[in-house]
Write an enzyme that holds these catalytic residues in place. Structure first.
Site, mmCIF file in Angstrom:
data_model
loop_
_atom_site.group_PDB
_atom_site.id
_atom_site.type_symbol
_atom_site.label_atom_id
_atom_site.label_comp_id
_atom_site.label_asym_id
_atom_site.label_seq_id
_atom_site.Cartn_x
_atom_site.Cartn_y
_atom_site.Cartn_z
ATOM 1 C CG LEU A 195 61.786 41.292 37.910
ATOM 2 C CD1 LEU A 195 63.173 40.892 37.431
ATOM 3 C CD2 LEU A 195 61.913 42.294 39.062
ATOM 4 C CG ASP A 228 70.996 39.627 57.307
ATOM 5 O OD1 ASP A 228 70.136 40.114 58.066
ATOM 6 O OD2 ASP A 228 71.843 38.797 57.680
ATOM 7 C CG HIS A 250 62.237 45.208 59.425
ATOM 8 N ND1 HIS A 250 63.250 44.404 58.974
ATOM 9 C CD2 HIS A 250 62.074 44.893 60.737
ATOM 10 C CE1 HIS A 250 63.680 43.636 59.969
ATOM 11 N NE2 HIS A 250 62.982 43.929 61.051
HETATM 12 C C1 IPE Z 1 67.900 35.525 56.865
HETATM 13 O O1 IPE Z 1 68.267 36.565 57.684
HETATM 14 C C2 IPE Z 1 66.427 35.578 56.613
HETATM 15 C C3 IPE Z 1 65.959 36.705 55.813
HETATM 16 C C4 IPE Z 1 66.713 37.580 55.230
HETATM 17 C C5 IPE Z 1 64.546 36.814 55.669
HETATM 18 P P1 IPE Z 1 68.407 36.376 59.279
HETATM 19 O O2 IPE Z 1 68.899 37.669 59.794
HETATM 20 O O3 IPE Z 1 67.140 35.867 59.823
HETATM 21 O O4 IPE Z 1 69.492 35.220 59.372
HETATM 22 P P2 IPE Z 1 70.482 34.833 60.541
HETATM 23 O O5 IPE Z 1 69.659 34.661 61.769
HETATM 24 O O6 IPE Z 1 71.454 35.955 60.671
HETATM 25 O O7 IPE Z 1 71.133 33.577 60.064
HETATM 26 C C1 IPE Z 2 66.718 41.259 57.361
HETATM 27 O O1 IPE Z 2 67.209 42.155 58.294
HETATM 28 C C2 IPE Z 2 65.205 41.244 57.317
HETATM 29 C C3 IPE Z 2 64.579 40.080 57.952
HETATM 30 C C4 IPE Z 2 65.192 38.996 58.328
HETATM 31 C C5 IPE Z 2 63.130 40.127 58.153
HETATM 32 P P1 IPE Z 2 67.432 41.762 59.813
HETATM 33 O O2 IPE Z 2 66.216 42.093 60.578
HETATM 34 O O3 IPE Z 2 67.880 40.359 59.920
HETATM 35 O O4 IPE Z 2 68.599 42.754 60.219
HETATM 36 P P2 IPE Z 2 69.823 42.447 61.176
HETATM 37 O O5 IPE Z 2 70.493 41.213 60.650
HETATM 38 O O6 IPE Z 2 69.253 42.223 62.544
HETATM 39 O O7 IPE Z 2 70.678 43.641 61.089
HETATM 40 MG MG MG Z 3 69.678 39.454 59.974
#
Ligand code: IPE
Ligand code: IPE
Ligand code: MG
Length: 235
Positions: free
Chosen positions: A126, A15, A32
């Site tokens: 892995l 995240d 990303h």
């Molecule tokens: C969780 O992250 C999902 C992934 C890492 C793919 P999100 O960024 O979507 O989660 P929330 O919305 O903060 O709970």
């Molecule tokens: C995690 O990073 C990747 C996905 C959920 C696809 P985020 O896109 O949730 O990044 P933040 O949380 O907005 O910083």
């Molecule tokens: Mg996120």
């Protein structure tokens, strides 16, 4: 000093890609892209440390709520990433599996996934799982439907249902439960990730944003894991 205990299975909620990009005044999709590079690195580092199973949460069933252009960018990244993964799995003898409901992904992505799983199924390196269009509640719902189907067609009796029968219908059948769950970016929630499988995992939260999660950060997580006393309900 005691020898370092290496978790057999590490599950990661990667995240913070968006915030990482924002800090640099860059579009979220740039975050990303950097996040995908960090995934490549963590596979190598995990294997070097002796971790046998690694599962990363790449796209949740709830992530479809995001703006269309971000979803498009993520899907494009998956295409490139999965193709790249094919090369890496050949080179590093890595076995790749995708968990989640792939049925609503684009045809070409499903094709690469099938090829990736098929080609790498006998690899001994892995065990790398990518959670794509994954939601734990969705996974459990699909499992319940499969079990109900078996009862309906007479191949299973309801008295026979036990934890193994349920585990076997999850996308993670054949994969041991995670020992350590890592979530980056400071959030402390599961966001619908492996609710069944994480029943006895140790949880490690770090403020580090996913694209910055390097070898040193993985080592910190494993060091944290070593300080935990796992009792599994015993004394
Ligand atoms: C969780 O992250 C999902 C992934 C890492 C793919 P999100 O960024 O979507 O989660 P929330 O919305 O903060 O709970
Ligand atoms: C995690 O990073 C990747 C996905 C959920 C696809 P985020 O896109 O949730 O990044 P933040 O949380 O907005 O910083
Ligand atoms: Mg996120």
């Amino acid at each position: 000093m005691d020898e370092l205990k290496i978790p057999q299975h590490v599950a990661v909620i990667l995240d913070g890609n968006g915030r990482w990009a924002k800090k640099r005044r860059m579009p979220r999709k740039y975050g990303h892209a950097q996040g995908a590079k960090a995934v490549e690195q963590v596979c190598e580092n995990a294997w070097r440390m002796g971790i046998k199973y690694l599962t990363v949460y790449a796209f949740s069933t709830e992530n479809w709520k995001r703006p269309e252009d971000e979803i498009d960018a993520i899907m494009k990244l998956f295409r490139d990433y999965l193709k790249n993964c094919l090369e890496i799995s050949r080179k590093n003898d890595m076995r790749v599996r995708i968990i989640g409901d792939r049925s609503c992904l684009n045809e070409d992505i499903i094709k690469v996934i099938t090829q990736l799983e098929e080609e790498s199924k006998n690899n001994q390196g892995l065990n790398f799982q990518v959670a794509l269009n994954y939601g734990s509640r969705d996974e459990i719902t699909r499992a319940v439907k499969k079990i109900a189907q078996k009862i309906e067609n007479g191949t299973l009796r309801s008295e026979e249902i036990n934890e193994t029968i349920i585990s076997d219908e999850l996308d993670t059948c054949d994969i041991p439960d995670p020992d350590l769950m890592i979530r980056t970016s400071g959030e402390q929630r599961l966001s619908n990730y492996m609710l069944w499988q994480l029943a006895y995992a140790e949880f490690y939260f770090t403020d580090v944003l996913w694209p910055d999660f390097d070898k040193k950060e993985l080592e910190k997580a494993v060091a944290f894991y070593n300080k935990r006393d796992r009792r599994f309900g015993g004394v």
